[in-house]
Design a protein around this motif. Structure first.
Motif, PDB file in Angstrom:
ATOM      1  N   LEU A  96       0.839  -1.203   0.000  1.00 32.62           N
ATOM      2  CA  LEU A  96       0.000   0.000   0.000  1.00 32.62           C
ATOM      3  C   LEU A  96       0.871   1.249   0.000  1.00 32.62           C
ATOM      4  N   ALA A  97       1.898   1.270   0.850  1.00 32.37           N
ATOM      5  CA  ALA A  97       2.804   2.423   0.889  1.00 32.37           C
ATOM      6  C   ALA A  97       3.508   2.600  -0.451  1.00 32.37           C
ATOM      7  N   CYS A  98       3.920   1.494  -1.058  1.00 33.68           N
ATOM      8  CA  CYS A  98       4.594   1.568  -2.362  1.00 33.68           C
ATOM      9  C   CYS A  98       3.663   2.124  -3.440  1.00 33.68           C
ATOM     10  N   GLU A  99       2.401   1.707  -3.391  1.00 33.50           N
ATOM     11  CA  GLU A  99       1.433   2.209  -4.361  1.00 33.50           C
ATOM     12  C   GLU A  99       1.151   3.690  -4.141  1.00 33.50           C
ATOM     13  N   VAL A 100       0.953   4.092  -2.884  1.00 35.32           N
ATOM     14  CA  VAL A 100       0.672   5.492  -2.571  1.00 35.32           C
ATOM     15  C   VAL A 100       1.833   6.384  -3.023  1.00 35.32           C
ATOM     16  N   SER A 101       3.061   5.947  -2.771  1.00 33.46           N
ATOM     17  CA  SER A 101       4.222   6.781  -3.096  1.00 33.46           C
ATOM     18  C   SER A 101       4.278   7.102  -4.582  1.00 33.46           C
ATOM     19  N   THR A 102       4.075   6.101  -5.426  1.00 31.75           N
ATOM     20  CA  THR A 102       4.211   6.323  -6.860  1.00 31.75           C
ATOM     21  C   THR A 102       2.955   6.936  -7.475  1.00 31.75           C
ATOM     22  N   ALA A 103       1.777   6.636  -6.911  1.00 33.03           N
ATOM     23  CA  ALA A 103       0.564   7.305  -7.388  1.00 33.03           C
ATOM     24  C   ALA A 103       0.646   8.798  -7.090  1.00 33.03           C
ATOM     25  N   TRP A 104       1.146   9.139  -5.919  1.00 35.30           N
ATOM     26  CA  TRP A 104       1.320  10.546  -5.510  1.00 35.30           C
ATOM     27  C   TRP A 104       2.290  11.251  -6.457  1.00 35.30           C
ATOM     28  N   CYS A 105       3.396  10.584  -6.782  1.00 39.14           N
ATOM     29  CA  CYS A 105       4.371  11.172  -7.719  1.00 39.14           C
ATOM     30  C   CYS A 105       3.786  11.294  -9.127  1.00 39.14           C
ATOM     31  N   ALA A 106       3.017  10.267  -9.553  1.00 39.73           N
ATOM     32  CA  ALA A 106       2.443  10.294 -10.895  1.00 39.73           C
ATOM     33  C   ALA A 106       1.471  11.453 -11.055  1.00 39.73           C
ATOM     34  N   GLU A 107       0.699  11.768 -10.002  1.00 36.97           N
ATOM     35  CA  GLU A 107      -0.242  12.898 -10.063  1.00 36.97           C
ATOM     36  C   GLU A 107       0.492  14.212 -10.297  1.00 36.97           C
ATOM     37  N   ARG A 108       1.724  14.276  -9.880  1.00 35.54           N
ATOM     38  CA  ARG A 108       2.518  15.503  -9.990  1.00 35.54           C
ATOM     39  C   ARG A 108       3.519  15.415 -11.141  1.00 35.54           C
ATOM     40  N   GLN A 109       3.440  14.327 -11.911  1.00 39.78           N
ATOM     41  CA  GLN A 109       4.361  14.085 -13.026  1.00 39.78           C
ATOM     42  C   GLN A 109       5.818  14.158 -12.580  1.00 39.78           C
ATOM     43  N   ILE A 110       6.067  13.676 -11.389  1.00 41.38           N
ATOM     44  CA  ILE A 110       7.424  13.667 -10.847  1.00 41.38           C
ATOM     45  C   ILE A 110       8.161  12.429 -11.350  1.00 41.38           C
ATOM     46  N   PRO A 111       9.267  12.606 -12.037  1.00 34.96           N
ATOM     47  CA  PRO A 111      10.036  11.430 -12.462  1.00 34.96           C
ATOM     48  C   PRO A 111      10.687  10.770 -11.244  1.00 34.96           C
ATOM     49  N   THR A 112      10.549   9.497 -11.153  1.00 32.69           N
ATOM     50  CA  THR A 112      11.186   8.737 -10.084  1.00 32.69           C
ATOM     51  C   THR A 112      11.363   7.305 -10.576  1.00 32.69           C
ATOM     52  N   ILE A 113      11.675   6.397  -9.671  1.00 28.17           N
ATOM     53  CA  ILE A 113      11.906   5.015 -10.099  1.00 28.17           C
ATOM     54  C   ILE A 113      10.613   4.224  -9.940  1.00 28.17           C
ATOM     55  N   TYR A 114       9.883   4.099 -11.047  1.00 24.52           N
ATOM     56  CA  TYR A 114       8.689   3.265 -11.091  1.00 24.52           C
ATOM     57  C   TYR A 114       9.103   1.867 -11.534  1.00 24.52           C
ATOM     58  N   ARG A 115       8.406   0.881 -11.030  1.00 28.73           N
ATOM     59  CA  ARG A 115       8.704  -0.508 -11.380  1.00 28.73           C
ATOM     60  C   ARG A 115       7.446  -1.149 -11.940  1.00 28.73           C
ATOM     61  N   GLY A 116       7.607  -1.882 -13.023  1.00 25.22           N
ATOM     62  CA  GLY A 116       6.442  -2.511 -13.623  1.00 25.22           C
ATOM     63  C   GLY A 116       6.826  -3.590 -14.610  1.00 25.22           C
ATOM     64  N   SER A 117       5.830  -4.099 -15.303  1.00 22.91           N
ATOM     65  CA  SER A 117       6.002  -5.253 -16.186  1.00 22.91           C
ATOM     66  C   SER A 117       5.992  -4.828 -17.644  1.00 22.91           C
ATOM     67  N   VAL A 118       6.840  -5.474 -18.435  1.00 19.34           N
ATOM     68  CA  VAL A 118       6.792  -5.331 -19.888  1.00 19.34           C
ATOM     69  C   VAL A 118       6.806  -6.731 -20.489  1.00 19.34           C
ATOM     70  N   LYS A 119       6.274  -6.846 -21.673  1.00 25.59           N
ATOM     71  CA  LYS A 119       6.174  -8.147 -22.319  1.00 25.59           C
ATOM     72  C   LYS A 119       7.540  -8.642 -22.748  1.00 25.59           C
ATOM     73  N   LYS A 120       7.791  -9.922 -22.527  1.00 26.82           N
ATOM     74  CA  LYS A 120       9.026 -10.542 -22.987  1.00 26.82           C
ATOM     75  C   LYS A 120       8.885 -10.927 -24.459  1.00 26.82           C
ATOM     76  N   PRO A 121       9.960 -10.893 -25.213  1.00 27.99           N
ATOM     77  CA  PRO A 121       9.885 -11.381 -26.600  1.00 27.99           C
ATOM     78  C   PRO A 121       9.446 -12.850 -26.629  1.00 27.99           C
ATOM     79  N   GLY A 122       8.455 -13.139 -27.459  1.00 20.22           N
ATOM     80  CA  GLY A 122       7.981 -14.509 -27.583  1.00 20.22           C
ATOM     81  C   GLY A 122       7.082 -14.974 -26.454  1.00 20.22           C
TER      82      GLY A 122
ATOM     83  N   ARG B 133       3.884 -15.806 -24.248  1.00 17.77           N
ATOM     84  CA  ARG B 133       2.476 -16.109 -24.509  1.00 17.77           C
ATOM     85  C   ARG B 133       1.593 -15.093 -23.802  1.00 17.77           C
ATOM     86  N   ASP B 134       0.405 -14.899 -24.325  1.00 25.18           N
ATOM     87  CA  ASP B 134      -0.541 -13.987 -23.690  1.00 25.18           C
ATOM     88  C   ASP B 134      -0.917 -14.543 -22.315  1.00 25.18           C
ATOM     89  N   PRO B 135      -0.712 -13.762 -21.227  1.00 23.27           N
ATOM     90  CA  PRO B 135      -0.971 -14.275 -19.878  1.00 23.27           C
ATOM     91  C   PRO B 135      -2.405 -14.761 -19.677  1.00 23.27           C
TER      92      PRO B 135
END
Length: 1001
Positions: A744-770, A772-774
């Motif tokens: 919850l704290a991790c989500e709040v921190s980055t949602a708060w930054c995103a509302e202000r368009q503050i660049p920071t270290i966001y972590r997320g998922s990207v599709k791997k080459p090849g 399969r659709d999850p």
């Protein structure tokens, strides 16, 4: 034609002298103008190569990042980082990438090729010589992403073999000796022509700068200190070209020249292709290695010469200087090793045996007793360092000519005739000398992990010493003092093990609306330690934190990111300590309605252990109950019992904890509905004891001055629940509560930054080459499997499902985290032990101060009215700064994760080595079980498995290869096994199957 007479003006030498007089001076002046000479290095190259700060001068991160910014531009430019584009993971090659294929431990030149596709566990490339090659991706240490369009490669696909099976591939290669199975020339010509043109341009760059590139180490290296830089900064310095104007061919040429320099330059093969980072070894270290090589060559030559002499000639023969040094070292080494074998046996399992003399741990006595002498002279110590560089630090990887020398020393001792003369036996030799301890965890010697205590870098050691001296009376200043909120008597619950020394986080809850409301709501506050408010990113504390990346915990000791004098006395959560609080207004279903971030002080701190929390919640704590408890070396020393906090809890406290638990369970349901995956891979709990006071080992550095003997061995204890399906229900209440509140704290921190368009270290998922659709994989594979398995996802299918969720990347803008089921995620809850968390804190603090001083919120839903992006000059980290940091941070985090896992595996292997091979403990099972977690690789002779009774990774011989009529091993199999052997050097338990116990059909 007769040679010219001396002084003749018509000879070739005279003509060369004349050419030098006419043109040489001009070239020399131009050379000096473009490229600083060695004596100018400290002033000229400090701005292009990152040198670890020393005791007297610690450079600002802003300077370093400006230097490195261009280093990542060449790697990041072709991998779009904008949310409007497809974000990719630069760790994966894509069709059209130009690569340099290297051949490890070989004198063979590297080869230019283009990546085509992934086939099974290997990748397919098309090379400059018009041939297809299937090879592991790890052979690619340099790549130019998106070098050609995939459209140029697609015509080749119908002519390329799409074969993953190793036997079929071997058959194809044999066929190629008889029949032409290559791509038709007219089809491959456009691609090959592009590669040839690139290669020719590269040769031209080298010809133009040959004299500089051949002296690259002399120009770039420091005399005594390890330098850590980037390929771009090195190329810019060597070629005299601004970093933003370096052609791709220039980068390629410089890298090839540096790699051909042998020991002088070093790269981390696990991440170099992505980061472009390299180590520039000190001139003194390179000189020492060359000196030892010279001694060994002289020793070999002298031995060869003496072999042809008569007895009388040998008596009159004077040994060469190097041969004398080597002979003298070998004589002393034999004496030391033979004496060591009176105390400990050598083994074939990558370690000396346990001590024949035992010491029981008491209040006044340690488990081990160490004695040493100083018989070695300087040449002996250099030879020891040479062996250490080979066997401990793996410094000669990819250098076959140097790598071939240490085995000669082992062979010459005459003491290892029944051993394979590889690095494992070199490690054994160093243990028998006493250079390293008999129970040394070689993880600490990783030259790229570069721990301050590893003795790889003198400036790093100086920085560590500076931090230790700062602890005497250092005064901190709180930049957030004027905006801190006093949380008063609000109870803050800090839930952690009793042994935890740094407390990063605490949780509190308070009613957000009327107590008689039909729709109750609560404010949940997650209070996080706040060190970054007391020093900026240029402080020596921050420099060490950036280097370390995070604190590294191993069973024998912790390698701290921040010194304990700073964390324990100033920042670890306790009454009247500062904090940064991440708050969410939630309804009873766990839905987040609102969020905010506040600087503050906490006053009323309640410490609880997970088991105490279970008691207060009225649940039985099953999380720590061990199925197996195995100890070698004696009894675990009793520890004083900590006074329980349970009796101090009032009814209001218990009700608050129960409410937090309900909200956490609601959060779990919310994330599960959003696609989050839940699994728990419970690992064994390991403890190592040398003294009665506390677990862990005393600090002991390599002893290179002579012999060292160690009587006794540490006590090792392992408690394990055994392997259970990671995806089965059964999480403990305290696990859910702590996990969900931290997320919850991790989500709040980055949602708060995103509302202000503050660049920071966001972590997320990207599709791997090849990949399969999850969703398709879940419906086609997971759902039917759960229906056949009483609603539980089988572990091997669950693991494949997790792999299908994409790879995790760092980004300066928000990314959805598929695995967690969160739209915003960034690590923020452990700033005392993770540098990435500190960065988020610094960014957030700057924004909080900006809003407080301006009286205006920074929240914006898009570009400003003028069409420009928000002005973020007040932030300590710009987006470019973050791109630079993230390029190295993610590989660093992955390296640390591996190091911690390797350290745990080492102590499991050491325990099992002493129990299985030396009978120090009766194992609570005669046979064991191996679970095959994923599809076995057909090319491997062994199968990676989970040792069920211990819940650790092991290997099993392929059943179908044993000639006993066993079926082929498959994912989901359970095999009954016996322990074949335990190798401590490779941290590995080998199992031999005796029966198929269960098969998933």
């Amino acid at each position: 034609m007769p040679p010219p007479i001396p002084g003749d003006s018509t000879g070739i030498r005279a003509k060369l002298r004349q050419w030098q007089e006419e043109h040489g001076k001009t070239l020399e002046e131009q050379y000096n103008k473009d490229m600083p000479m060695p004596e100018e290095m400290d002033s000229e190259l400090t701005n292009t190569l990152t040198k670890m700060g020393d005791n007297n001068s610690i450079r600002s991160y802003r300077e370093e990042e400006e230097d490195e910014r261009q280093a990542v531009a060449h790697f990041a430019a072709s991998r779009a980082e904008d949310l409007d584009d497809d974000i990719t993971d630069p760790r994966f090659l894509l069709m059209g990438d130009l690569v340099e294929l290297e051949f490890a431990n070989s004198e063979k030149d590297s080869l230019l090729a283009v990546f085509v596709r992934k086939i099974g566990v290997e990748s397919q490339f098309y090379s400059i010589n018009g041939r297809w090659i299937n090879a592991p991706e790890r052979q690619v240490q340099y790549a130019i992403p998106g070098w050609v369009s995939p459209k140029l490669i697609e015509p080749l696909l119908e002519h390329l073999p799409n074969v993953a099976d190793a036997e079929e591939l071997s058959a194809l290669k044999r066929e190629s000796y008889v029949n032409d199975i290559s791509v038709p020339r007219h089809v491959a010509a456009p691609l090959v022509s592009r590669m040839i043109a690139f290669h020719r341009e590269s040769l031209e760059v080298y010809r133009k700068h040959a004299s500089t590139l051949d002296r690259a180490h002399e120009i770039l290296a420091h005399d005594t200190d390890l330098r850590y830089g980037s390929l771009v900064s090195a190329a810019s310095a060597l070629l005299g070209i601004p970093s933003d104007k370096l052609p791709l061919t220039a980068l390629f040429t410089v890298r090839r020249a540096l790699m051909n320099a042998g020991f002088a330059f070093n790269v981390d093969r696990r991440s170099h292709r992505v980061t472009g980072y390299l180590q520039i070894r000190p001139k003194q270290q390179v000189k020492t290695v060359e000196q030892v090589r010279k001694w060994l060559r002289e020793w070999q030559d002298d031995n060869a010469t003496m072999a042809l002499m008569s007895a009388s000639q040998r008596q009159r023969h004077t040994r060469k200087r190097g041969a004398f040094f080597v002979d003298n070292f070998l004589k002393q080494a034999r004496e030391i090793v033979l004496a060591s074998r009176q105390r400990r046996e050598p083994t074939q399992h990558g370690n000396v045996g346990p001590s024949k003399v035992r010491h029981a741990i008491t209040k006044d006595q340690d488990a081990v007793k160490v004695e040493s002498d100083t018989r070695f002279g300087v040449p002996d110590q250099e030879l020891v360092r040479f062996m250490e560089a080979w066997a401990c630090n793996n410094m000669f990887l990819g250098l076959p000519r140097i790598n071939a020398l240490p085995p000669l020393i082992l062979q010459a001792t005459g003491l290892y005739e029944d051993h394979d003369l590889g690095a494992q036996t070199g490690f054994l030799f160093l243990q028998e000398l006493g250079t390293i301890l008999p129970y040394e965890n070689r993880v600490r010697f990783d030259q790229h992990l570069l721990l301050p205590s590893s003795q790889h870098s003198r400036p790093l050691q100086q920085l560590m010493n500076k931090l230790l001296s700062m602890g005497k009376g250092y005064k901190f200043s709180d930049k957030m003092a004027d905006v801190r909120h006093d949380w008063g008597e609000l109870p803050v619950y800090c839930i952690d093990d009793a042994s935890a020394l740094e407390i990063d986080d605490g949780i509190s809850v308070e009613r957000a609306n009327s107590a008689d409301s039909n729709q109750p709501e609560w404010w949940v506050h997650v209070h996080i330690a706040n060190p970054t408010a007391f020093f900026d990113r240029d402080n020596p504390l921050a420099k060490m934190a950036r280097h370390m990346g995070e604190t590294i915990y191993t069973p024998e000791r912790a390698y701290m990111m921040l010194p304990r004098w700073a964390t324990n006395k100033n920042f670890s959560l306790a009454p009247n300590r500062p904090c940064l609080t991440f708050s969410a207004r939630m309804n009873e279903n766990g839905e987040k309605l609102e969020h905010k971030i506040t600087s503050g002080f906490i006053r009323n701190v309640q410490r609880l252990t997970p088991s105490e929390l279970s008691t207060l919640l009225g649940q039985q704590d099953e999380s720590k109950k061990a199925q197996f408890d195995i100890t070698v070396g004696g009894a675990v020393p009793p520890q004083p019992e900590r006074r329980s906090a349970v009796p101090d809890m009032k009814e209001v406290n218990i009700n608050e904890l129960k409410q937090l638990q309900k909200l956490a369970e609601g959060r779990t349901r919310q994330r599960k509905a959003a696609g989050g995956i839940f699994f728990d891979s419970r690992k064994p709990t390991l403890s190592v004891w040398q003294t009665a006071a506390h677990p862990g080992l005393a600090w002991q550095h390599p002893h290179r001055k002579g012999a060292r003997s160690v009587e006794g061995d540490p006590v090792i204890n392992m408690q394990t629940q055994g392997l259970t399906n990671w995806f089965a229900e059964g999480e403990q209440a305290q696990d859910i509560l702590v996990r969900e509140m931290m997320l919850l704290a991790c989500e709040v921190s980055t949602a708060w930054c995103a509302e202000r368009q503050i660049p920071t270290i966001y972590r997320g998922s990207v599709k791997k080459p090849g990949q399969r659709d999850p969703d398709e994989f879940y419906q086609s594979e997971c759902v039917p499997a759960m229906e056949r398995n009483n609603g539980v996802l089988p572990m091997h299918i669950g693991i494949e499902h997790v792999r299908n969720m994409g790879s995790l990347v760092l980004n300066t803008k928000p990314l959805r985290h598929n695995l967690l089921g969160l739209d915003h995620y960034g690590k923020v809850t452990s700033p005392l032990r993770r540098y990435g968390d500190m960065i988020l804190h610094w960014q957030i603090e700057a924004a909080l101060l900006k809003e407080a001083h301006s009286g205006t919120s920074l929240v914006t839903s898009g570009p400003t009215l003028s069409g420009k992006q928000p002005d973020h000059r007040f932030l300590p980290f710009s987006e470019e700064n973050l791109q630079t940091i993230m390029t190295g941070l993610q590989p660093r985090e992955a390296m640390i994760t591996r190091a911690k896992s390797y350290a745990e595996n080492f102590w499991v292997a050491m325990l099992m080595f002493r129990a299985h091979h030396f009978g120090e403990a009766k194992l609570p099972f005669d046979t064991c079980h191996a679970y095959i977690m994923s599809r076995p690789s057909p090319a491997q002779p062994k199968v990676m498995v989970m040792f069920e009774e211990l819940s650790v990774t092991s290997s099993m011989m392929r059943p179908e290869k044993l000639g006993l009529g066993f079926p082929e091993a498959r994912a989901g199999d359970r095999w009954e096994c016996v322990i074949e052997s335990v190798n401590v050097y490779y941290r590995h338990i080998a199992l031999r199957p005796i029966r198929l116990a269960d098969r998933w059909e």
